[in-house]
Enzyme design. Structure first.
Site, PDB file in Angstrom:
ATOM      1  N   CYS A   1       3.501   2.937   9.244  1.00 41.22           N
ATOM      2  CA  CYS A   1       3.743   4.225   8.594  1.00 41.22           C
ATOM      3  C   CYS A   1       4.276   5.244   9.598  1.00 41.22           C
ATOM      4  CB  CYS A   1       2.462   4.745   7.962  1.00 41.22           C
ATOM      5  SG  CYS A   1       2.663   6.330   7.111  1.00 41.22           S
TER       6      CYS A   1
ATOM      7  N   HIS B   1       7.799  -5.057   7.759  1.00 41.92           N
ATOM      8  CA  HIS B   1       8.753  -4.182   7.089  1.00 41.92           C
ATOM      9  C   HIS B   1      10.022  -4.248   7.932  1.00 41.92           C
ATOM     10  CE1 HIS B   1       9.650  -0.045   5.063  1.00 41.92           C
ATOM     11  NE2 HIS B   1      10.728  -0.775   5.225  1.00 41.92           N
TER      12      HIS B   1
ATOM     13  N   ASN C   1       8.759  -7.524   3.872  1.00 46.23           N
ATOM     14  CA  ASN C   1       8.690  -6.264   3.137  1.00 46.23           C
ATOM     15  C   ASN C   1       9.937  -5.439   3.457  1.00 46.23           C
ATOM     16  OD1 ASN C   1       7.092  -3.144   3.683  1.00 46.23           O
ATOM     17  ND2 ASN C   1       7.506  -3.964   1.666  1.00 46.23           N
ATOM     18  N   GLY C   2      10.366  -4.642   2.494  1.00 46.30           N
ATOM     19  CA  GLY C   2      11.491  -3.740   2.712  1.00 46.30           C
ATOM     20  C   GLY C   2      12.703  -4.108   1.891  1.00 46.30           C
ATOM     21  N   GLY C   3      13.093  -3.240   0.967  1.00 47.36           N
ATOM     22  CA  GLY C   3      14.322  -3.426   0.208  1.00 47.36           C
ATOM     23  C   GLY C   3      14.269  -4.484  -0.870  1.00 47.36           C
TER      24      GLY C   3
ATOM     25  N   PRO D   1       0.848  -1.191   0.000  1.00 46.24           N
ATOM     26  CA  PRO D   1       0.000   0.000   0.000  1.00 46.24           C
ATOM     27  C   PRO D   1       0.887   1.245   0.000  1.00 46.24           C
ATOM     28  CG  PRO D   1       0.047  -1.015   2.180  1.00 46.24           C
ATOM     29  CD  PRO D   1       0.792  -1.931   1.269  1.00 46.24           C
ATOM     30  N   MET D   2       0.661   2.138  -0.952  1.00 43.15           N
ATOM     31  CA  MET D   2       1.503   3.330  -1.074  1.00 43.15           C
ATOM     32  C   MET D   2       0.621   4.552  -1.294  1.00 43.15           C
ATOM     33  SD  MET D   2       4.675   1.807  -3.359  1.00 43.15           S
ATOM     34  CE  MET D   2       3.639   0.803  -4.445  1.00 43.15           C
TER      35      MET D   2
ATOM     36  N   GLY E   1       7.254  -2.803  -2.921  1.00 44.09           N
ATOM     37  CA  GLY E   1       6.664  -1.474  -2.985  1.00 44.09           C
ATOM     38  C   GLY E   1       7.055  -0.715  -4.226  1.00 44.09           C
TER      39      GLY E   1
END
Length: 332
Positions: A100, A171, A211-213, A17-18, A234
């Protein structure tokens, strides 16, 4: 609405989600690229749904399934009411944002700040589950500020799992609520995939998404091979959508290949025609399509034609076709 098991299968690969990016037009295009990846809405606050224009905030095209609604909030009753309002829209899952780090989220005492109060998160998700049959998940960080992730994260996950959560997206960075901007929080805190992997080992009954990278399907496949149940991508899925999502069905889901970026763009044309007929400007859709050909010849021409022309009054599908012709010519 997908079952919990179907939701977990789709969760092998998801698009994060962005805010300002993963709106319904973006998701429609992403779904054309991949029939199987799990899509997420932008974060929507529970208060906005309860007190605002819920129909506008929650509407989406049935073609987007499987799609999860991400909520922001920290008041169990308000979140439950938002979930009740959202229920008739038939989302395949509801996700609570606990990751977030933006100022707006902090001022509302939700998002990553919730990492400091696992008990409250448990109350929130329990209230959400009582309000809907849709699976409820949580997206979190390793911790925030001065917290020690190895102390905080296991207790956080155990607490929310005890409340009934079965799907957690980690994340794999801390969030610094003071001193770093939201953008910096996506890059500066170091990644700790090992700690995330330890959480999967410690909670084998949970669906753990990393999630992340992660910027490629190669990296996604490696994470799945390491034992994660799912991978969330993402910005790379947005800026290089043709490469990441275009090959996902075959590589991640073992399914028939998608139509490819050219096929997906052509399939967007009727949707674009329909949306323009409803009063939308072309660039509201094509801004999400600029990364379709990022990895192949013609990408620059594609972006130039759309960026220069899509905002102009009267711009329509023929502009997209002209931009596509540039790509096809460059690849010839």
């Amino acid at each position: 609405m997908a079952s919990d098991a179907q939701h977990s299968v789709a969760g092998r690969l998801s698009v994060a989600p962005m805010m300002d990016w993963t709106d319904r037009h973006c998701r429609y295009f992403h779904r054309l690229l991949s029939r199987h990846a799990l899509l997420y809405t932008e974060m929507v606050t529970a208060a906005a749904i309860v007190h605002g224009d819920a129909a506008r905030l929650l509407a989406y095209d049935a073609a987007e399934h499987p799609v999860t609604l991400q909520l922001g909030g920290s008041e169990p009753d308000l979140l439950a009411r938002a979930v009740q309002i959202a229920a008739p829209f038939g989302y395949d899952g509801i996700d609570l944002n606990c990751g977030c780090p933006s100022d707006r989220v902090q001022s509302g005492a939700f998002g990553a700040v919730l990492m400091k109060d696992a008990g409250l998160v448990a109350e929130c998700v329990a209230a959400m589950m009582a309000a809907s049959d849709a699976p409820v998940s949580v997206k979190c960080r390793l911790g925030v500020d001065e917290q020690e992730p190895r102390d905080v994260l296991p207790a956080f996950i155990e607490t929310i799992a005890s409340a009934g959560v079965r799907h957690v997206t980690i994340h794999a960075r801390k969030a610094w609520l003071q001193g770093l901007s939201p953008k910096q929080n996506r890059d500066i805190p170091p990644l700790d995939y090992n700690l995330a992997a330890e959480m999967k080992a410690a909670f084998p009954q949970l669906h753990i998404t990393l999630n992340g990278g992660i910027t490629s399907l190669d990296a996604a496949e490696a994470a799945l091979a390491d034992g994660f149940d799912g991978v969330m991508i993402g910005r790379a899925a947005y800026h290089d959508s043709g490469a990441v999502l275009g090959d996902a069905d075959a590589r991640i889901f073992g399914a028939a290949p998608g139509p490819g970026a050219v096929g997906a763009v052509r399939a967007m044309l009727p949707y674009i025609e329909d949306q323009l007929g409803r009063g939308l400007r072309l660039n509201a859709i094509t801004r999400h399509m600029l990364g379709a050909f990022a990895s192949i010849p013609g990408a620059r021409q594609w972006r130039r034609v759309l960026s220069e022309g899509a905002h102009r009054p009267g711009a329509g599908p023929e502009l997209v076709e002209r931009a596509l012709a540039e790509v096809i010519q460059a690849a010839a």
